[in-house]
Design a protein around this motif. Structure first.
Motif, PDB file in Angstrom:
ATOM      1  N   SER A  78       0.859  -1.188   0.000  1.00 26.41           N
ATOM      2  CA  SER A  78       0.000   0.000   0.000  1.00 26.41           C
ATOM      3  C   SER A  78       0.896   1.240   0.000  1.00 26.41           C
ATOM      4  CB  SER A  78      -0.975  -0.029   1.185  1.00 26.41           C
ATOM      5  OG  SER A  78      -1.927   1.007   1.065  1.00 26.41           O
ATOM      6  N   GLY A  79       0.461   2.316   0.666  1.00 30.85           N
ATOM      7  CA  GLY A  79       1.252   3.534   0.728  1.00 30.85           C
ATOM      8  C   GLY A  79       1.275   4.077   2.138  1.00 30.85           C
ATOM      9  N   PRO A  80       2.090   5.079   2.394  1.00 30.75           N
ATOM     10  CA  PRO A  80       2.222   5.587   3.759  1.00 30.75           C
ATOM     11  C   PRO A  80       0.934   6.152   4.337  1.00 30.75           C
ATOM     12  CG  PRO A  80       3.393   7.002   2.187  1.00 30.75           C
ATOM     13  CD  PRO A  80       3.011   5.761   1.464  1.00 30.75           C
ATOM     14  N   GLN A  81       0.116   6.797   3.513  1.00 25.51           N
ATOM     15  CA  GLN A  81      -1.118   7.386   4.039  1.00 25.51           C
ATOM     16  C   GLN A  81      -2.082   6.321   4.515  1.00 25.51           C
ATOM     17  OE1 GLN A  81      -2.151   9.774   0.590  1.00 25.51           O
ATOM     18  NE2 GLN A  81      -1.511  11.646   1.607  1.00 25.51           N
TER      19      GLN A  81
ATOM     20  N   GLY B 154       0.259   8.588  -2.123  1.00 25.53           N
ATOM     21  CA  GLY B 154       1.378   8.685  -1.205  1.00 25.53           C
ATOM     22  C   GLY B 154       1.503  10.088  -0.647  1.00 25.53           C
ATOM     23  N   SER B 155       2.722  10.546  -0.531  1.00 29.39           N
ATOM     24  CA  SER B 155       2.992  11.882  -0.005  1.00 29.39           C
ATOM     25  C   SER B 155       3.926  12.597  -0.967  1.00 29.39           C
ATOM     26  CB  SER B 155       3.642  11.774   1.381  1.00 29.39           C
ATOM     27  OG  SER B 155       4.901  11.119   1.298  1.00 29.39           O
ATOM     28  N   ALA B 156       4.236  13.843  -0.633  1.00 27.85           N
ATOM     29  CA  ALA B 156       5.115  14.620  -1.512  1.00 27.85           C
ATOM     30  C   ALA B 156       6.480  13.954  -1.668  1.00 27.85           C
ATOM     31  CB  ALA B 156       5.270  16.035  -0.971  1.00 27.85           C
ATOM     32  N   LYS B 157       6.934  13.286  -0.613  1.00 27.84           N
ATOM     33  CA  LYS B 157       8.253  12.654  -0.656  1.00 27.84           C
ATOM     34  C   LYS B 157       8.186  11.185  -1.072  1.00 27.84           C
ATOM     35  CE  LYS B 157      10.410  15.637   2.840  1.00 27.84           C
ATOM     36  NZ  LYS B 157      11.125  15.690   4.140  1.00 27.84           N
ATOM     37  N   GLN B 158       7.035  10.557  -0.887  1.00 29.80           N
ATOM     38  CA  GLN B 158       6.912   9.138  -1.197  1.00 29.80           C
ATOM     39  C   GLN B 158       5.716   8.899  -2.114  1.00 29.80           C
ATOM     40  OE1 GLN B 158       6.929   7.528   2.912  1.00 29.80           O
ATOM     41  NE2 GLN B 158       8.664   6.291   2.281  1.00 29.80           N
ATOM     42  N   ASN B 159       5.932   9.174  -3.396  1.00 24.79           N
ATOM     43  CA  ASN B 159       4.927   8.879  -4.415  1.00 24.79           C
ATOM     44  C   ASN B 159       5.626   8.077  -5.511  1.00 24.79           C
ATOM     45  OD1 ASN B 159       3.315   8.923  -6.763  1.00 24.79           O
ATOM     46  ND2 ASN B 159       2.203  10.705  -6.027  1.00 24.79           N
ATOM     47  N   PHE B 160       5.397   6.763  -5.485  1.00 23.71           N
ATOM     48  CA  PHE B 160       6.095   5.876  -6.408  1.00 23.71           C
ATOM     49  C   PHE B 160       5.711   6.150  -7.851  1.00 23.71           C
ATOM     50  CE2 PHE B 160       5.091   3.364  -2.477  1.00 23.71           C
ATOM     51  CZ  PHE B 160       6.344   3.475  -1.905  1.00 23.71           C
TER      52      PHE B 160
END
Length: 349
Positions: free
Chosen positions: A96-99, A249-255
């Motif tokens: 999944s993703g951090p959010q 994801g986020s600004a820093k973690q968007n694959f």
């Protein structure tokens, strides 16, 4: 190259239509029907429902989220679905993703590669029906100094080995997927950039395991829209592309944003993300280049789609999972039928 259908998420008021799509895909000879989950419908329940009302088509999780279930629970679910479906289940996993991981499940999104590797190890062991013991960074089975004891799966799956897929985008994740999985679930797959963005990493992972890509299932999910106005069709997918490139994801973690950059859209990816995260979703959609959509979707008349299918097959794709566009059931069913026609025209059936 085989065809699949990706039904995405459920619970949006189109469940009856989704079931009709799955049943038509079954009749047309599609290889697999995937269902997704995020923080709404769960995939396991949906897949059981679809499997009960189809006959031949495989059902697959795309994906079961790793933070949502313990690995032993996932092994139980996989064994149960494979039994209920008569040996038609494919297990797809993803971090999944951090959010979602931290906001919905309360699970820290740290060291996703190590967590995935350990998760797969436990599942493989549990599915083999040997007594389950494990000592790792994330899980210890049984827990020490307590009443727990090594247990083994009590049910017998229909098959001794259930195919395991991992959703992968980044180079390191793709490499690990090639090493430890049977297939890769990918998005925004551009045949022209497939070697540098996807295949080289998968191949490196397979080499680590002493294997090559022969028999490994490369499965991109590809939006599809029929018609003559290619640009107009592409515009349908602007919000979808903007969501992933700009808002996942986020600004820093968007694959997906990083993937767009690797495909040569560095400036555009930055603009899409900036607009999306600032709340300007329409501006983000408008900033998506037409070429990015056209290269990662199947758009146009059947003849053009057939040409693009040949490109996908030539770029290592073994199962092409379609998401036919349409506001009505008949439009989506027409897309399914056109997919089969295009595959035949391309000489890939």
């Amino acid at each position: 190259m085989r065809l699949g259908i990706n039904l995405g998420y459920w619970g949006a008021g189109m469940d009856a239509d989704n079931l009709a799509v799955a049943r038509e895909a079954d009749k047309l000879g599609y290889s697999v029907c995937w269902a997704a989950e995020a923080y709404g419908s769960d995939a396991a329940t949906v897949l059981a429902w679809v499997a009960a009302q189809t006959e031949r088509i495989d059902v697959g999780s795309a994906i079961f989220q790793i933070p949502a279930r313990t690995p032993a629970m996932t092994a139980m679910t996989a064994a149960t679905l494979d039994t209920l479906s008569g040996g038609r289940f494919r297990l797809g996993l993803g971090v999944s993703g951090p959010q979602v991981s931290e906001g919905w499940y309360g699970v820290r999104f740290d060291k996703p590669l190590a967590r995935t590797r350990e998760y797969v190890e436990i599942i493989r062991k549990a599915m083999s029906r040997e007594r389950l013991t494990h000592e790792g960074q994330n899980w210890t089975l049984p827990l020490p100094d307590g009443p727990g004891k090594p247990l083994k799966l009590t049910v017998h799956p229909v098959r001794e080995y259930i195919p395991l897929y991992i959703a992968a985008i980044g180079p390191k994740n793709l490499e690990q997927t090639g090493e430890i999985a049977d297939g890769a679930l990918v998005l925004f797959y551009d045949p022209e950039h497939a070697e540098e963005t996807t295949l080289s990493s998968l191949r490196a992972g397979r080499e680590k395991a002493g294997k090559d890509l022969e028999g490994f299932d490369v499965v991109p999910t590809v939006p599809m829209a029929l018609g003559d106005d290619v640009r107009g069709l592409a515009d349908q997918f602007r919000p979808y592309t903007a969501l992933y490139v700009g808002g996942m994801g986020s600004a820093k973690q968007n694959f997906y944003n990083k993937l767009a950059q690797r495909m040569g859209y560095e400036k555009e990816a930055a603009e899409i993300q900036e607009k999306y995260l600032s709340g300007d979703k329409e501006g983000a959609a408008a900033a998506v280049p037409h070429e990015l959509i056209d290269s990662t979707a199947l758009l146009g008349p059947v003849e053009r789609i057939a040409d693009r299918m040949q490109a996908y097959a030539g770029a290592g794709v073994t199962t092409l999972s379609l998401t036919p566009a349409g506001f009505t059931l008949e439009e989506r069913l027409a897309g399914l039928r056109a997919g089969v026609e295009a595959l035949e025209r391309a000489g890939l059936a």
